[in-house]
Design an enzyme around this catalytic site. Sequence first.
Site, PDB file in Angstrom:
ATOM      1  N   GLU A  49       0.821  -1.204   0.000  1.00 26.21           N
ATOM      2  CA  GLU A  49       0.000   0.000   0.000  1.00 26.21           C
ATOM      3  C   GLU A  49       0.861   1.262   0.000  1.00 26.21           C
ATOM      4  O   GLU A  49       0.556   2.232  -0.719  1.00 26.21           O
ATOM      5  CB  GLU A  49      -0.916   0.000   1.232  1.00 26.21           C
ATOM      6  N   CYS A  72      -2.178  -3.381   7.362  1.00 27.97           N
ATOM      7  CA  CYS A  72      -1.818  -3.535   8.778  1.00 27.97           C
ATOM      8  C   CYS A  72      -2.100  -2.244   9.545  1.00 27.97           C
ATOM      9  O   CYS A  72      -2.081  -1.150   8.993  1.00 27.97           O
ATOM     10  CB  CYS A  72      -0.349  -3.931   8.912  1.00 27.97           C
ATOM     11  N   CYS A  81       0.237   0.664   7.796  1.00 29.06           N
ATOM     12  CA  CYS A  81      -0.239   1.100   6.478  1.00 29.06           C
ATOM     13  C   CYS A  81      -1.528   1.910   6.588  1.00 29.06           C
ATOM     14  O   CYS A  81      -1.787   2.795   5.767  1.00 29.06           O
ATOM     15  CB  CYS A  81      -0.462  -0.111   5.578  1.00 29.06           C
ATOM     16  N   PRO A 264       9.787 -41.876  -1.731  1.00 34.77           N
ATOM     17  CA  PRO A 264       8.484 -42.464  -1.403  1.00 34.77           C
ATOM     18  C   PRO A 264       8.242 -42.690   0.084  1.00 34.77           C
ATOM     19  O   PRO A 264       7.107 -42.637   0.536  1.00 34.77           O
ATOM     20  CB  PRO A 264       8.492 -43.798  -2.166  1.00 34.77           C
ATOM     21  N   THR A 265       9.292 -42.909   0.871  1.00 33.19           N
ATOM     22  CA  THR A 265       9.106 -43.116   2.308  1.00 33.19           C
ATOM     23  C   THR A 265       8.695 -41.819   2.994  1.00 33.19           C
ATOM     24  O   THR A 265       7.753 -41.785   3.795  1.00 33.19           O
ATOM     25  CB  THR A 265      10.393 -43.667   2.949  1.00 33.19           C
ATOM     26  N   ALA A 267       7.425 -39.158   1.459  1.00 29.75           N
ATOM     27  CA  ALA A 267       6.128 -38.768   0.894  1.00 29.75           C
ATOM     28  C   ALA A 267       5.000 -39.495   1.620  1.00 29.75           C
ATOM     29  O   ALA A 267       3.971 -38.895   1.968  1.00 29.75           O
ATOM     30  CB  ALA A 267       6.093 -39.079  -0.599  1.00 29.75           C
TER      31      ALA A 267
END
Length: 332
Positions: A49, A72, A81, A264-265, A267
């Site tokens: 802003e 804010c 702001c 993969p483990t 994940a």
Amino acid sequence: MARAVDAAEAVRGLTSPNPWVGAVVVTGAPGATESFTGATEPPGGAHAEVVALRAAGAAAQGSTLYATLEPCSHHGRTPPCTRAIIDAGVTRVVVALEDPDPLVDGGGIAALRAAGLEVEVGVGAEAATEQLAAYLTHRRTGRPWVVLKLAASLDGRTAAPDGTSRWITGPAARLDVHRLRARSDAVLVGAGTVRADDPALTVRLPPGDPSFRGPHQQPARMVLGRVPPGAAVHPARELGGDLGAVLDQLGRDGIVQLLVEGGPTVAHAFHRAGLVDRYVVYLAPVLFGGDDGFPLFAGPGVPTVVDLWRGRVVSVTSLEGDLKVELTRSDG
């Protein structure tokens, strides 16, 4: 508001842990308007802003200001702001979203209205919510927004039986992963991935790329487990223990977006614990043609189809032959 969203997108990855916000000041009478755009500067710099108001100068008197997030109303690294908006003579403010940060949380809107400004909330809320998803999650939960990145063949395999996986996807998809890293505060893998692939986990984009942030702005590198000496990921932070507690600590450390690139483990661990906010899956038009390759997830799945994880497809993008599919939980 669409221009404000575009302005915010241009600084995404530069402002964390502050939100990436865009603002537009519109001046003049209908049919003869002029607009001035601003976006949040890096931490310690001006908010969107204020940047837009500085560009408008004296023309801001009697103007309308559009912002993707509530201004804010508190002193932080910079003055509020709301004070700058009031002092500039703005008469109307249009806000996409209220800010869930406890230091704001409606206080900015209340301050503007108390000063006699007209305030409208909700314009462009859908686009702003998607753009600020990581920030909103961090402020509401105290944890990072977790993005799980996966890459696989069309038959759901991430590596051959001998462990080789480079490269399943093509150059365009791999470049897109670097853009995803550039937007993240930290990248996380498991120690097994470090031992198998020795990844650097750095952002490597050509200058001029829209997401290029320079060599000094790299995501923090995190590893679940012990990092072998001499690994390319050094310097890295070693993590362990309950994943929820890990996320709580990372949130306290100011990590707003966490990109999980583990194998993969890892994940499976994040998915099974329900800790993934966004799945980003890169699918290559290749087939392993068997069931002996490595799957996307390593570990037990749901026992019956009624327990399937069900999500919502956010977007599908073609990347020179590969597909990028983004999913989120069906509850948002």
